[in-house]
Design a protein around this motif. Structure first.
Motif, mmCIF file in Angstrom:
data_model
loop_
_atom_site.group_PDB
_atom_site.id
_atom_site.type_symbol
_atom_site.label_atom_id
_atom_site.label_comp_id
_atom_site.label_asym_id
_atom_site.label_seq_id
_atom_site.Cartn_x
_atom_site.Cartn_y
_atom_site.Cartn_z
ATOM 1 N N VAL A 9 -8.398 -9.231 -34.952
ATOM 2 C CA VAL A 9 -8.609 -10.585 -34.432
ATOM 3 C C VAL A 9 -10.002 -10.708 -33.824
ATOM 4 C CG1 VAL A 9 -7.837 -12.300 -32.744
ATOM 5 C CG2 VAL A 9 -6.152 -11.026 -34.083
ATOM 6 N N GLU A 10 -10.393 -9.736 -33.016
ATOM 7 C CA GLU A 10 -11.733 -9.774 -32.402
ATOM 8 C C GLU A 10 -12.833 -9.704 -33.458
ATOM 9 O OE1 GLU A 10 -12.239 -6.848 -29.341
ATOM 10 O OE2 GLU A 10 -10.485 -7.553 -28.227
ATOM 11 N N ARG A 13 -12.947 -13.141 -35.214
ATOM 12 C CA ARG A 13 -13.424 -14.179 -34.288
ATOM 13 C C ARG A 13 -14.950 -14.071 -34.119
ATOM 14 N NH1 ARG A 13 -9.656 -14.069 -30.335
ATOM 15 N NH2 ARG A 13 -8.561 -15.696 -31.430
ATOM 16 N N ILE A 50 -7.645 -17.980 -37.912
ATOM 17 C CA ILE A 50 -7.858 -16.529 -37.994
ATOM 18 C C ILE A 50 -6.542 -15.795 -37.789
ATOM 19 C CG2 ILE A 50 -8.918 -14.554 -36.808
ATOM 20 C CD1 ILE A 50 -11.387 -16.375 -36.390
ATOM 21 N N THR A 51 -5.761 -16.212 -36.795
ATOM 22 C CA THR A 51 -4.488 -15.527 -36.530
ATOM 23 C C THR A 51 -3.514 -15.694 -37.685
ATOM 24 O OG1 THR A 51 -3.750 -17.431 -35.241
ATOM 25 C CG2 THR A 51 -4.671 -15.576 -34.019
ATOM 26 N N LYS A 55 -1.524 -12.713 -39.718
ATOM 27 C CA LYS A 55 -0.155 -12.650 -39.184
ATOM 28 C C LYS A 55 0.767 -11.648 -39.877
ATOM 29 C CE LYS A 55 1.678 -16.460 -41.855
ATOM 30 N NZ LYS A 55 2.108 -17.813 -41.867
ATOM 31 N N GLY A 59 -2.567 -5.034 -36.742
ATOM 32 C CA GLY A 59 -3.712 -5.451 -35.928
ATOM 33 C C GLY A 59 -4.933 -4.566 -36.052
#
Length: 166
Positions: A9-10, A13, A50-51, A55, A59
């Motif tokens: 995620v980071e 982003r 993004i999530t 999903k 992660g």
């Protein structure tokens, strides 16, 4: 030696905030896409998407920027010595540059009418037959991918921001 932590995620982003819009999710610690149709992924037009892209995946997946003749291209240099010998550093463009886990660099660019008219997916073979890398550089022009900073190279080293320019 402890394996570096990857946070998908980071990673996405940060890439989105740098203006990148098409992404591929890769198996952890590899350059291998999870989805078969990864080249058909549309651009993300909202950071909240993004999530949803991540999903159904762990992660700690690697993530790549997908090149597109409409949006962006990457110059991928595997042989940094060749790069510095053949391209004077004072003429390097002001752009986002990633230091790869394999020791090379990737320069990210927005596409222009000139790049669309002159470039294509191409590799420049390494003239040194005993070199580790087959190519000194590749033009990743359309529907190719380059791993993003924070991703884990198959050799265990992280990709890092080298030059943080737009």
């Amino acid at each position: 030696m402890e394996t570096p932590k990857v946070n998908s995620v980071e990673i996405l982003r940060a890439a989105y905030l740098r203006g990148l819009r098409r992404f591929v999710v890769l198996h952890p610690g590899t350059k291998l896409p999870i989805e078969d149709d990864w080249q058909q992924v549309p651009p993300i037009d909202d950071e909240l998407k993004i999530t949803s892209l991540l999903k159904n995946h762990p992660g700690n997946c690697n993530c790549g920027a997908i090149t597109s003749r409409q949006l962006n291209l990457i110059l991928d240099f595997d042989d940094v010595q060749w790069l510095f010998e053949n391209w004077p550093t004072q003429t390097f463009p002001e752009t986002f540059v990633v230091k790869t886990g394999g020791g090379g660099v990737q320069m990210h660019f927005l596409q222009t009418d000139l790049s669309r008219g002159k470039l294509s997916n191409r590799a420049l073979r390494n003239p040194n037959k005993h070199a580790v890398s087959t190519n000194v550089m590749e033009v990743l022009f359309d529907n190719k991918q380059g791993l993003l900073p924070g991703c884990l190279h198959p050799n265990g080293r992280l990709y890092e921001v080298y030059v943080d320019k737009p």
